[in-house]
Motif scaffolding. Structure first.
Motif, PDB file in Angstrom:
ATOM      1  N   SER A 100       0.821  -1.219   0.000  1.00 39.33           N
ATOM      2  CA  SER A 100       0.000   0.000   0.000  1.00 39.33           C
ATOM      3  C   SER A 100       0.850   1.262   0.000  1.00 39.33           C
ATOM      4  CB  SER A 100      -0.934  -0.010   1.206  1.00 39.33           C
ATOM      5  OG  SER A 100      -1.826  -1.091   1.123  1.00 39.33           O
ATOM      6  N   TRP A 101       1.957   1.247   0.808  1.00 40.52           N
ATOM      7  CA  TRP A 101       2.784   2.445   0.905  1.00 40.52           C
ATOM      8  C   TRP A 101       4.238   2.098   1.100  1.00 40.52           C
ATOM      9  CZ3 TRP A 101       6.209   4.902   4.024  1.00 40.52           C
ATOM     10  CH2 TRP A 101       6.470   6.253   3.686  1.00 40.52           C
ATOM     11  N   PRO A 102       5.126   2.640   0.286  1.00 42.44           N
ATOM     12  CA  PRO A 102       4.800   3.304  -0.975  1.00 42.44           C
ATOM     13  C   PRO A 102       4.063   2.344  -1.901  1.00 42.44           C
ATOM     14  CG  PRO A 102       7.140   3.538  -0.433  1.00 42.44           C
ATOM     15  CD  PRO A 102       6.581   2.502   0.479  1.00 42.44           C
ATOM     16  N   ALA A 103       3.116   2.874  -2.641  1.00 39.25           N
ATOM     17  CA  ALA A 103       2.302   2.039  -3.509  1.00 39.25           C
ATOM     18  C   ALA A 103       3.159   1.319  -4.533  1.00 39.25           C
ATOM     19  CB  ALA A 103       1.264   2.900  -4.223  1.00 39.25           C
ATOM     20  N   SER A 104       3.046  -0.009  -4.520  1.00 40.16           N
ATOM     21  CA  SER A 104       3.804  -0.842  -5.445  1.00 40.16           C
ATOM     22  C   SER A 104       2.949  -2.028  -5.846  1.00 40.16           C
ATOM     23  CB  SER A 104       5.095  -1.340  -4.793  1.00 40.16           C
ATOM     24  OG  SER A 104       5.894  -0.263  -4.341  1.00 40.16           O
ATOM     25  N   ASN A 105       3.045  -2.409  -7.104  1.00 39.61           N
ATOM     26  CA  ASN A 105       2.230  -3.509  -7.616  1.00 39.61           C
ATOM     27  C   ASN A 105       3.006  -4.189  -8.737  1.00 39.61           C
ATOM     28  OD1 ASN A 105      -0.013  -5.162  -7.930  1.00 39.61           O
ATOM     29  ND2 ASN A 105      -1.015  -3.768  -9.350  1.00 39.61           N
ATOM     30  N   TYR A 106       3.391  -5.440  -8.525  1.00 41.08           N
ATOM     31  CA  TYR A 106       4.201  -6.152  -9.503  1.00 41.08           C
ATOM     32  C   TYR A 106       3.501  -7.436  -9.942  1.00 41.08           C
ATOM     33  CZ  TYR A 106       7.731  -3.261  -7.146  1.00 41.08           C
ATOM     34  OH  TYR A 106       8.425  -2.225  -6.583  1.00 41.08           O
ATOM     35  N   TRP A 107       3.747  -7.809 -11.207  1.00 35.89           N
ATOM     36  CA  TRP A 107       3.149  -9.019 -11.787  1.00 35.89           C
ATOM     37  C   TRP A 107       4.223  -9.911 -12.386  1.00 35.89           C
ATOM     38  CZ3 TRP A 107      -1.920 -10.245 -11.324  1.00 35.89           C
ATOM     39  CH2 TRP A 107      -2.819  -9.221 -10.975  1.00 35.89           C
ATOM     40  N   GLY A 108       3.974 -11.215 -12.313  1.00 34.29           N
ATOM     41  CA  GLY A 108       4.782 -12.164 -13.039  1.00 34.29           C
ATOM     42  C   GLY A 108       4.254 -12.341 -14.445  1.00 34.29           C
ATOM     43  N   GLN A 109       4.919 -13.199 -15.209  1.00 30.54           N
ATOM     44  CA  GLN A 109       4.542 -13.398 -16.612  1.00 30.54           C
ATOM     45  C   GLN A 109       3.470 -14.471 -16.779  1.00 30.54           C
ATOM     46  OE1 GLN A 109       7.040 -14.918 -15.204  1.00 30.54           O
ATOM     47  NE2 GLN A 109       6.800 -17.023 -15.923  1.00 30.54           N
ATOM     48  N   GLY A 110       3.225 -15.246 -15.726  1.00 28.79           N
ATOM     49  CA  GLY A 110       2.184 -16.254 -15.754  1.00 28.79           C
ATOM     50  C   GLY A 110       2.689 -17.639 -16.103  1.00 28.79           C
ATOM     51  N   THR A 111       1.944 -18.638 -15.638  1.00 29.20           N
ATOM     52  CA  THR A 111       2.219 -20.035 -15.984  1.00 29.20           C
ATOM     53  C   THR A 111       0.907 -20.714 -16.335  1.00 29.20           C
ATOM     54  OG1 THR A 111       3.313 -22.080 -15.240  1.00 29.20           O
ATOM     55  CG2 THR A 111       2.090 -20.858 -13.579  1.00 29.20           C
ATOM     56  N   GLN A 112       0.919 -21.489 -17.397  1.00 32.43           N
ATOM     57  CA  GLN A 112      -0.307 -22.106 -17.918  1.00 32.43           C
ATOM     58  C   GLN A 112      -0.647 -23.379 -17.135  1.00 32.43           C
ATOM     59  OE1 GLN A 112      -2.457 -21.174 -20.615  1.00 32.43           O
ATOM     60  NE2 GLN A 112      -3.719 -22.835 -19.783  1.00 32.43           N
ATOM     61  N   VAL A 113      -1.890 -23.463 -16.727  1.00 36.90           N
ATOM     62  CA  VAL A 113      -2.418 -24.681 -16.105  1.00 36.90           C
ATOM     63  C   VAL A 113      -3.571 -25.168 -16.966  1.00 36.90           C
ATOM     64  CG1 VAL A 113      -3.642 -25.627 -14.110  1.00 36.90           C
ATOM     65  CG2 VAL A 113      -1.743 -24.038 -13.770  1.00 36.90           C
ATOM     66  N   THR A 114      -3.487 -26.410 -17.404  1.00 36.08           N
ATOM     67  CA  THR A 114      -4.537 -26.997 -18.220  1.00 36.08           C
ATOM     68  C   THR A 114      -5.026 -28.269 -17.545  1.00 36.08           C
ATOM     69  OG1 THR A 114      -3.534 -26.122 -20.244  1.00 36.08           O
ATOM     70  CG2 THR A 114      -5.162 -27.886 -20.490  1.00 36.08           C
ATOM     71  N   VAL A 115      -6.314 -28.286 -17.251  1.00 28.62           N
ATOM     72  CA  VAL A 115      -6.924 -29.458 -16.621  1.00 28.62           C
ATOM     73  C   VAL A 115      -7.805 -30.138 -17.662  1.00 28.62           C
ATOM     74  CG1 VAL A 115      -8.281 -30.326 -14.697  1.00 28.62           C
ATOM     75  CG2 VAL A 115      -6.918 -28.238 -14.423  1.00 28.62           C
ATOM     76  N   SER A 116      -7.371 -31.298 -18.095  1.00 32.25           N
ATOM     77  CA  SER A 116      -8.071 -31.980 -19.173  1.00 32.25           C
ATOM     78  C   SER A 116      -7.719 -33.462 -19.152  1.00 32.25           C
ATOM     79  CB  SER A 116      -7.685 -31.376 -20.514  1.00 32.25           C
ATOM     80  OG  SER A 116      -8.276 -32.094 -21.576  1.00 32.25           O
ATOM     81  N   SER A 117      -8.692 -34.276 -19.568  1.00 37.45           N
ATOM     82  CA  SER A 117      -8.438 -35.706 -19.682  1.00 37.45           C
ATOM     83  C   SER A 117      -7.968 -36.068 -21.096  1.00 37.45           C
ATOM     84  CB  SER A 117      -9.688 -36.496 -19.323  1.00 37.45           C
ATOM     85  OG  SER A 117     -10.787 -36.077 -20.124  1.00 37.45           O
TER      86      SER A 117
END
Length: 117
Positions: A100-117
């Motif tokens: 919240s203070w100092p305001a900071s917001n970071y993101w990763g690049q993501g990882t794919q999850v696939t749930v399938s038979s």
């Protein structure tokens, strides 16, 4: 600042996966951490959050009892243990760091999850 997710993949319905998010470039323990996911054609949604010290967690209703968020501040790593996976859990899972203070917001690049038979 870097957030690097790993652990995604293809899993059958009912299976389990453990996601990791390795953090660097900031003081990890001072940030609340979250997992978000984005399914194809849908908006990004919150999965779970954990406070800086790890003492408090919150989950989206559909994940309660199946997913567990945790962190290891000594390793600067965030985790998401996912069990009883369903096809609707398919999506890209993102790690988020926020302060919240100092305001900071970071993101990763993501990882794919696939749930399938």
């Amino acid at each position: 600042v870097q957030l690097v997710e790993s652990g995604g993949g293809l899993v059958q319905p009912g299976g389990s996966l453990r996601l990791s998010c390795a953090a660097s470039g900031f003081t990890f323990s001072r940030f609340g951490m979250s997992w978000y996911r984005q399914a194809p054609g849908k908006e990004r949604e919150l999965v779970a959050t954990i406070t800086g010290a790890g003492g408090s967690t919150n989950y989206a209703e559909s994940m309660k009892g199946r997913f567990t968020i945790s962190r290891d501040n000594a390793k600067n790593t965030l985790y998401l243990q996912m069990t009883s996976l369903k096809s609707e859990d398919t999506g890209v899972y993102y790690c988020n760091a926020r302060r919240s203070w100092p305001a900071s917001n970071y993101w990763g690049q993501g990882t794919q999850v696939t749930v399938s038979s």
